[in-house]
Design a protein around this motif. Sequence first.
Motif, short mmCIF file in Angstrom:
data_model
loop_
_atom_site.label_atom_id
_atom_site.label_comp_id
_atom_site.label_asym_id
_atom_site.label_seq_id
_atom_site.Cartn_x
_atom_site.Cartn_y
_atom_site.Cartn_z
N TYR A 218 4.75 -1.21 6.58
CA TYR A 218 3.99 -0.34 6.25
C TYR A 218 2.68 -0.20 6.80
N GLU B 227 -5.75 -3.97 -0.35
CA GLU B 227 -6.85 -4.03 -1.33
C GLU B 227 -6.98 -5.68 -1.94
N ARG C 296 -1.46 0.17 0.82
CA ARG C 296 -3.07 0.08 0.03
C ARG C 296 -3.23 -1.05 -0.72
N GLU C 297 -2.22 -1.12 -1.61
CA GLU C 297 -2.05 -2.29 -2.62
C GLU C 297 -2.16 -3.52 -2.10
N ASP D 107 -1.95 3.42 4.72
CA ASP D 107 -2.17 4.86 4.05
C ASP D 107 -0.96 5.02 3.02
N THR D 108 0.00 4.08 2.97
CA THR D 108 0.99 4.16 1.87
C THR D 108 0.51 3.47 0.84
N GLU D 109 1.49 3.75 -0.26
CA GLU D 109 1.11 3.35 -1.50
C GLU D 109 0.86 1.67 -1.56
N LEU D 110 2.11 1.19 -1.03
CA LEU D 110 2.21 -0.45 -1.11
C LEU D 110 1.36 -0.88 0.06
#
Length: 552
Positions: free
Chosen positions: A171, A183, A179-180, A174-177
């Motif tokens: 991934y 973080e 970023r998660e 900058d994709t949702e997963l």
Amino acid sequence: MSPDRGDLLLDEFGRYQRDYELHATQDVSTATDLAHEIVATGGQVALMVADSALRDAAEREVDPLAAFQSWRQVVPTSKRLVVAHWDRFLSDADALRHGLAKGKFDAYLLMPRGVRDEEFHTAVTELLSDWGSTVGGPVVETVRIVTPEADGLTLQIRDFLDRMGMPNRTYAPDTELGREIAERAADEGVEGFPLVDSPYRGVMAPQTVREVAAAIYGRPEEVDIDSVRDLCIVGAGPAGLAAAVYGASEGLSTVVVEAEAIGGQAGTSSMIRNYLGFPRGISGMRLAQRARNQAIRFGTRFFTGWEVTSISPGDDGEPHVVHTDGGDIRARAVVISTGVAYRRLRVDGIEAMTGRGVYYGSAMTAAREMEGYDVVVVGGGNSAGQAAIHLARFAKSVTIMVRRKSLEETMSRYLIGEIEFNPRIVVAPCCEIADGGGAGRLEWLDVRDTTTGEITRRNAEGLFLLLGAEPKCEWLPDVIAKDERGFVLTGRDVPKDRWGGGLPPEALETTVPGIYAVGDIRGGSMKRVAAASGEGASVVPLVHAYLARSDA
């Protein structure tokens, strides 16, 4: 696709309805149009099934081999299956047999004649499983990788995970997963890319593949240092895996240490078609994983990703000590089965592009990224042939370059037949790579004609180098005899001045009692998967006899 039995086949394939779309057609042109439509809308075709009795729209008979040839141009990545009704199965077999041998289709099966025809569906699921692992991509992810670019390390990690049979996906940050995961890494104080998220250790930012392997499979220092194992096997290619299965199944406490992925070079083979007992072929990865699971079932302990740095032979009945970067393992007997490495090309422009279009070995992971590219495979052995056939499922063109005048001297006939049939593959004899380069990744190659010395430049976005065997035996002590090329000598191949007590070592034994060598690393061995497996099995009775003498 069947002119008369489409409903029967559609009903028989109903068990796959949940995971795949099923389409039935009666003639070749309709099937071709449907394949074009699926591809045009971004879909994939996993399996094409054709009746051995085909017709076109005008009700004229059509050769199934010709139909598959035309369909291959539309969906080169799909698996291909021919089924025959029982009243035609034997009569059609003779006409189709040569096509099966040349890889024109993947299997020839008797059409199901009743419920629960599991022999038929075992073949179908094997084909679908192979397609899913090499083309379809994972649906369930065990490991997730987050990185802004597919650099060399990321590719190595993905290739390792693929060879270990661990579903993974990459991934962008900058994709949702992405970023998660990034973080979560920041909260845990983990910095850098690529990030690897696995259920074994959470998020980590490895600097080497070895760190990933250690996180998943453990370190040799976890072995109880006070314990002594009966058998330590160094290297988990076919020879080492066979030794592990037979050693552990016959009661030896067995440990296997592997520097890279289970399976060795054989584990990178997309499809091995001439291994005994697998009529539809088997990928090197699946063969290795089945052998690993078999060995584990008998009690073998594996440590993956840790390189053995040296061996200290035991004296006066003391155990041998196998030293690794992660700890020592003491064992009464040691089997060396480290195989060989591909020889480096040693051309500066090419080496600078390693991981960016240039790959040593078949690089199964990189093959999927060659779609639409012109690709070159350098090498004339079976591994090179298997790599070329697999790459042709994705690449626009594949050129096999060899220094010899042909492939006949170095490659199995069944592979040569498949290569000759495949329109995407050409063989360039009397060639060698002189240079290569590009802006950021490989774009061109300079090719030298070995007979005239003339150099020409050609486009190439992928270069796969399978250049022959180099033993990696620098870590072995001098007391273990090697030949002039660095391969380990065993049995009567050992010079007489190194024999002990005037007698040669046992057939697979080195110059150190209790230390054996099997597979490609052994001088004089046959470089074939089946031969390596046979040596791995054959060494176990020798180990038993040695241990019995030691206990006497």
